[in-house]
Design an enzyme around this catalytic site. Structure first.
Site, mmCIF file in Angstrom:
data_model
loop_
_atom_site.group_PDB
_atom_site.id
_atom_site.type_symbol
_atom_site.label_atom_id
_atom_site.label_comp_id
_atom_site.label_asym_id
_atom_site.label_seq_id
_atom_site.Cartn_x
_atom_site.Cartn_y
_atom_site.Cartn_z
ATOM 1 N N TYR A 110 -11.020 -42.716 -27.790
ATOM 2 C CA TYR A 110 -12.352 -42.909 -28.353
ATOM 3 C C TYR A 110 -12.861 -44.289 -27.937
ATOM 4 O O TYR A 110 -12.392 -45.313 -28.420
ATOM 5 C CB TYR A 110 -12.331 -42.829 -29.881
ATOM 6 N N GLY A 151 -23.518 -29.149 -36.210
ATOM 7 C CA GLY A 151 -24.852 -29.287 -36.778
ATOM 8 C C GLY A 151 -25.547 -27.985 -37.116
ATOM 9 O O GLY A 151 -26.603 -27.987 -37.749
#
Length: 323
Positions: free
Chosen positions: A61, A212
């Site tokens: 990350y 989402g």
């Protein structure tokens, strides 16, 4: 200060918060801008203050940025945090280019992670996924060696199938399985979730809002620049039909005076006391809503409505979760 319930991680494992904080969004992974570090660190500390001690990261990350960020946040309060680290994914110039799961690479990765995090032991260490390039026995066996050395406390796995989970657990007890799971993505209920429950493996469930889709905010069609256009779930008639299902979630949320996102998290939480919703956040403003979701309950009728509306196969089209 809010109080988050604890769950046991794996068989005879430690108690960790029943809600996990995904730290991925606090770093740039795909080449975008890095979020405000001060706000990200404040978010981690406020989560810890509220009893959310499970911090999830990956050494890839932001090319280590995420681990360094967490290291800054937990400095002076190491005992408050349970740190889960994924390894193995290789990125270059913001692009994923493959996996490196060789034992020599794993031994290298763990030392860099420990240094960036500023800690002596990683609480949960896990390959980000597997691609058959290295025998599973070598991967899990290498991490088991790190446990023996004291560099790792518990072993996890991520995005694998039921057969791989059983095989890994036979090599060394697996404490946790990290996997995408939501009302819209229930395919793991057929074999992977039952296997985890049988083996006493906790499930760390990410993507609770299905990229989402379940937030109630999406409208068809998506903007041309939206990366989700790459997946058939978000294309054409598929998206229109899927959003019709989401309307049911929105109506139920309205009747319960909460948001669709909160309902999506609460549904995951209610699928078993061995399942932890892992929610990505990079702003403190998101914490109260997500913490409150853990207190939402369902009547039998409400749960039946959701399970029927979002039965396996009800959501049309594929996504990155269905590799």
């Amino acid at each position: 200060m809010s109080s988050i319930k604890k769950i046991q991680l794996g068989q005879n494992g430690p108690l960790v918060s029943s809600l996990g904080l995904g730290c991925m969004r606090m770093s740039s992974i795909w080449g975008g801008p890095t979020p405000d570090e001060t706000e990200s660190i404040a978010t981690i500390n406020e989560a810890l203050d509220n009893g959310i001690n499970f911090l999830n990261t990956g050494d890839f990350y932001g090319a280590g940025h995420n681990e360094m960020l967490i290291g800054k946040a937990i400095k002076g309060r190491r005992e408050d945090a349970f740190i889960s680290v994924k390894f193995g994914a290789i990125f270059h110039n913001g692009q994923w280019i493959g996996l490196d799961l060789r034992p020599v690479a794993i031994k290298n990765f763990v030392n860099y992670s420990l240094t960036r995090l500023g800690i002596e032991t990683i609480d949960l260490y896990q390959p980000s996924r597997m691609d058959d390039s290295v025998p599973l026995e070598d991967i899990i066996g290498t991490v088991a060696g790190l446990v023996a050395e004291g560099k790792v406390r518990h072993i996890g796995v991520s995005e694998i199938n039921a057969d791989q989970l059983r095989k890994a657990n036979n090599i060394h007890p697996i404490s946790a399985l990290e996997i995408g799971y939501s009302l819209a993505d229930r395919q793991i209920e057929t074999d992977l979730l039952p296997a985890a429950k049988e083996l006493g493996v906790s499930v760390i469930a990410f993507a609770n809002t299905a990229e989402g889709l379940l937030t109630g905010d999406l409208k068809a069609p998506l903007a041309d620049s939206d990366h989700r256009n790459h997946f058939s779930r978000f294309q054409g008639d598929n998206l229109i039909q899927n959003l019709e299902k989401v309307e049911v979630l929105k109506q139920l949320a309205n009747s319960k005076n909460c948001t669709p996102t909160q309902l999506a998290i609460a549904w995951v939480k209610d699928q078993g006391d061995y399942i932890m919703p892992l929610v990505s956040m990079s702003r403190r403003s998101r914490l109260p809503e997500n913490i409150a979701a853990m207190n939402i309950t369902f009547t039998a009728e409400e749960m039946n409505l959701l399970n029927t509306t979002f039965a396996i196969g009800a959501i049309q089209g594929g996504t990155y979760l269905q590799r």
